[in-house]
Write a protein that holds these residues in place. Sequence first.
Motif, PDB file in Angstrom:
ATOM      1  N   GLU A  43     -12.809  14.244  33.856  1.00 33.03           N
ATOM      2  CA  GLU A  43     -13.634  14.150  32.646  1.00 33.03           C
ATOM      3  C   GLU A  43     -12.960  13.307  31.553  1.00 33.03           C
ATOM      4  OE1 GLU A  43     -15.497  17.291  29.428  1.00 33.03           O
ATOM      5  OE2 GLU A  43     -15.149  18.018  31.465  1.00 33.03           O
ATOM      6  N   VAL A  44     -11.634  13.306  31.495  1.00 32.34           N
ATOM      7  CA  VAL A  44     -10.943  12.622  30.393  1.00 32.34           C
ATOM      8  C   VAL A  44     -10.224  11.337  30.801  1.00 32.34           C
ATOM      9  CG1 VAL A  44     -10.660  14.724  29.031  1.00 32.34           C
ATOM     10  CG2 VAL A  44      -8.846  14.062  30.613  1.00 32.34           C
ATOM     11  N   GLU A  45     -10.178  11.051  32.105  1.00 32.75           N
ATOM     12  CA  GLU A  45      -9.520   9.813  32.537  1.00 32.75           C
ATOM     13  C   GLU A  45     -10.379   8.601  32.189  1.00 32.75           C
ATOM     14  OE1 GLU A  45      -6.465   9.958  36.141  1.00 32.75           O
ATOM     15  OE2 GLU A  45      -8.460  10.611  36.712  1.00 32.75           O
ATOM     16  N   ILE A  50      -3.540   9.772  29.580  1.00 31.66           N
ATOM     17  CA  ILE A  50      -4.726  10.380  28.975  1.00 31.66           C
ATOM     18  C   ILE A  50      -4.609  10.198  27.465  1.00 31.66           C
ATOM     19  CG2 ILE A  50      -6.013  12.537  28.625  1.00 31.66           C
ATOM     20  CD1 ILE A  50      -6.051  11.506  31.540  1.00 31.66           C
ATOM     21  N   MET A  79     -12.859  17.547  24.800  1.00 32.18           N
ATOM     22  CA  MET A  79     -12.993  18.340  26.025  1.00 32.18           C
ATOM     23  C   MET A  79     -12.249  19.664  25.881  1.00 32.18           C
ATOM     24  SD  MET A  79     -11.206  19.379  29.036  1.00 32.18           S
ATOM     25  CE  MET A  79      -9.796  18.307  29.043  1.00 32.18           C
ATOM     26  N   LYS A 118      -9.899  11.364  23.931  1.00 32.34           N
ATOM     27  CA  LYS A 118     -10.759  11.866  25.011  1.00 32.34           C
ATOM     28  C   LYS A 118     -10.426  13.319  25.338  1.00 32.34           C
ATOM     29  CE  LYS A 118     -12.828   8.828  27.729  1.00 32.34           C
ATOM     30  NZ  LYS A 118     -13.095   8.160  28.996  1.00 32.34           N
ATOM     31  N   PHE A 119      -9.152  13.672  25.227  1.00 35.83           N
ATOM     32  CA  PHE A 119      -8.701  15.022  25.576  1.00 35.83           C
ATOM     33  C   PHE A 119      -9.149  16.054  24.542  1.00 35.83           C
ATOM     34  CE2 PHE A 119      -5.356  18.358  25.539  1.00 35.83           C
ATOM     35  CZ  PHE A 119      -5.484  18.807  26.851  1.00 35.83           C
TER      36      PHE A 119
END
Length: 164
Positions: free
Chosen positions: A63-65, A73, A81, A77-78
């Motif tokens: 989901e965050v890659e 990462i 989530m 993005k992390f």
Amino acid sequence: MAEEKEGAAAEAIIADIQKKITDAFEVFDHECNKTVDVREIGTIIRSLGCCPSESELHDMLAEVEEEEPTGYIRLEKFLPMMTKVLMERRYRPIPEDVLLRAFEVLDVNKCGHLTKEELVKYMTEEGEPFTQEEMEEMLSAAVDPETNTVRYRDYITMMVVDEN
């Protein structure tokens, strides 16, 4: 008026959660560029009190890659989530009584402990097998060096995550 207070309280909770996530992330951001090595994400997530399985962790990473994986990462993005995961209280640790019952099932002699060999067999041959490194780490914490056994009630007390 009451709605405004509730909204402010919710925002404060979210801000607190995001600060915890950012603080945990920054411990592993060695370059100070808001990125961490993908191999550190599991440690970060677990440090925040979540206990996903390896499969769940893999899904979270997907989901965050980046579209083209870089091995890193990004916090941007992390953070969303992980905020959602913590707000939804997902991947909670297994309660102490459930862990105890699991060990008791493995303890066929009902003697309150497992031998090192029994534990290694269960952890490497059943379910989601431990790697050699994971096994060594677990044994170093779990095995009583004098008796070469795992007194599982003591070990469970060490393992349990305080929810507060």
